[in-house]
Every structure is written in structure tokens, then in C-alpha cells.
Design an enzyme around this catalytic site. Structure first.
Site, PDB file in Angstrom:
ATOM      1  N   LYS A  24     -15.469 -71.471 -11.498  1.00 17.07           N
ATOM      2  CA  LYS A  24     -15.711 -72.083 -12.800  1.00 17.07           C
ATOM      3  C   LYS A  24     -17.296 -71.813 -12.969  1.00 17.07           C
ATOM      4  O   LYS A  24     -18.278 -71.811 -12.058  1.00 17.07           O
ATOM      5  CB  LYS A  24     -15.926 -73.696 -12.589  1.00 17.07           C
ATOM      6  CG  LYS A  24     -15.386 -74.417 -14.036  1.00 17.07           C
ATOM      7  CD  LYS A  24     -15.119 -75.801 -13.668  1.00 17.07           C
ATOM      8  CE  LYS A  24     -15.127 -76.592 -14.999  1.00 17.07           C
ATOM      9  NZ  LYS A  24     -14.865 -77.827 -14.610  1.00 17.07           N
ATOM     10  N   LEU A  25     -17.714 -71.240 -14.076  1.00 14.41           N
ATOM     11  CA  LEU A  25     -18.879 -70.798 -14.445  1.00 14.41           C
ATOM     12  C   LEU A  25     -19.457 -71.543 -15.796  1.00 14.41           C
ATOM     13  O   LEU A  25     -18.784 -71.654 -16.640  1.00 14.41           O
ATOM     14  CB  LEU A  25     -19.051 -69.211 -14.709  1.00 14.41           C
ATOM     15  CG  LEU A  25     -18.433 -68.439 -13.463  1.00 14.41           C
ATOM     16  CD1 LEU A  25     -18.077 -67.011 -14.045  1.00 14.41           C
ATOM     17  CD2 LEU A  25     -19.757 -68.250 -12.470  1.00 14.41           C
TER      18      LEU A  25
END
Ligand code: G3P
Length: 214
Positions: free
Chosen positions: A83-84
Site C-alpha cells: 500500500k502506497l
């Protein structure tokens, strides 16, 4: 529509997973911090409970550092999704990680152009936060619907993961608008089946049955 659970709590995950309709898990630094456990160990345990995609978020804000963190997270299990945050550095990291075949979830999306950009860069999932938009008087569902339309216009394969769903109505609306996935807290998940007429009806059936046995 796929259902993901937005939690890092193992008891919640085990209980919900037993219903057989949990397709994946999303976590974020706030949810992980609440559990007070070692991050990687916790994520590995989550990946064992739910075999579907499990999002684990980086905490760096510079692209190279995000890539390094993302590679480490991806080693934890085959079902890890990195997750960014949806910032320019996050998109740079996305481009590198996607090129290496790492699955990604671009988070903190609040407007359609952010979603368009991360789809162009090859995100696996995009996470618009609907509840947080509603919190400030914007229409989260409208943003979701705009993202759906843009993705359909161009045939993007990035899956729309409706996040920050706070109550059953959010889940029903997200399904209506065409989100691929809805991620929700355990409390919301547990309330999806509730209807007072179901409870009243069941009580009545059982009372009639009992009366007939006497
Ligand atoms: O995991 C991200 C998202 O679902 C957070 O929801 O309720 O903290 O806005 P919320």
C-alpha cells in the site's frame, strides 16, 4: 463485489473469515499501531488467516525508500499487496514496484484524477476514502462513481477498492455504483446482515414451533 476487512485484529479476522465471504484484508499504519505487535509478524499471521490480497502500507515518503520497504513487505507472503500513498513519490515507487510484478494499492485517494494517474501507472488497486469525504461535506459516492466511469471509458484494469466505508448503506451504495471491492471495519461487516424483521420473524417462527410441540 468483493468484501475486504479493514482491520489488523486477528480475532476479528478469524471470526469474519469463518463466514466464508472475506476476500481480502486492508491494513494501515493506524490500524496496525492499535494492535501493539511487531508489524511483519502480524501481517504474516493475517496472510495465513485470509488467503486473498492483504494490504500492508509503507511508512516512508520518498520513492526509493518506499520501493525498499515495499520489496521487504512483498517477501512476507505471496498474497501481500504493498500500500502506497497517492503522492508523486508514491507514484514513482508504484512504477518501479509494478514493473517488478509487485501488487500495489494506492491509498488516500479523494478525487478522480488521482485515480486516473495511479491506474495509468499500473496500480493493482485504488482506494478512494468515501467516509472521509462525507466527513467534510463532500459526496464520497459521487467521486467513486466518477472513478468508475473514467476506468470504464479507458478499460483500466485497476480494481476500485471503496474504503472508509462506515455503515451498511455505504457498502450498498458502493456496490450499486460498481466498486469492485468494499473494505470495511469488522463492526460494519457484522452489521451487513442485520434487519429487525429477520429477528422478529425468526422469534415468531420459533415461538409457533414451540407452542405446537406442547
Ligand atoms: O484503511 C483505510 C480506510 O478504510 C480508513 O477508514 O474510517 O479511518 O476513514 P476511516
Amino acid at each position: 463485489m468483493k468484501f475486504f476487512l479493514d482491520t489488523a485484529n486477528l480475532d476479528e479476522l478469524r471470526d469474519a473469515a469463518a463466514m466464508g465471504i472475506v476476500d481480502g484484508v486492508t491494513t494501515n499504519p493506524s490500524l496496525v499501531a492499535k494492535e501493539g505487535k511487531d508489524f511483519k509478524t502480524l501481517v504474516a499471521e493475517i496472510c495465513e488467516i485470509v488467503p486473498g490480497p492483504v494490504s500492508a502500507e509503507v511508512v516512508s515518503t520518498e520513492a526509493n525508500a518506499m520501493v525498499k520497504e515495499g520489496r521487504e513487505l512483498a517477501k512476507i507472503a505471496d498474497n501481500i499487496v504493498v500500500k502506497l500513498p497517492t503522492i508523486a513519490e508514491g507514484v514513482k515507487a508504484l512504477t518501479v514496484l509494478a514493473g517488478e510484478g509487485v501488487k500495489t494499492n494506492l491509498t488516500l485517494v479523494f478525487q478522480p484524477l488521482q485515480a486516473l494517474i495511479v491506474a495509468k501507472a499500473g496500480a493493482t488497486f485504488v482506494s478512494p476514502f468515501l467516509g472521509r469525504l462525507d466527513d467534510i461535506g463532500h459526496d464520497g459516492m459521487e467521486v467513486l462513481s466518477e472513478i468508475r466511469q473514467i476506468y470504464d471509458n479507458y478499460g483500466f484494469r485497476t480494481e476500485i477498492l471503496a474504503a472508509s466505508l462506515r455503515h451498511p448503506l455505504h457498502v450498498a451504495q458502493a456496490a450499486k455504483v460498481g466498486a469492485d471491492i468494499g473494505t470495511m471495519p469488522y463492526k460494519t461487516f457484522k452489521s451487513l446482515l442485520n434487519h429487525p424483521l429477520t429477528d422478529i420473524g425468526l422469534e415468531r417462527f420459533l415461538a409457533d414451533w414451540k407452542a405446537a410441540q406442547q
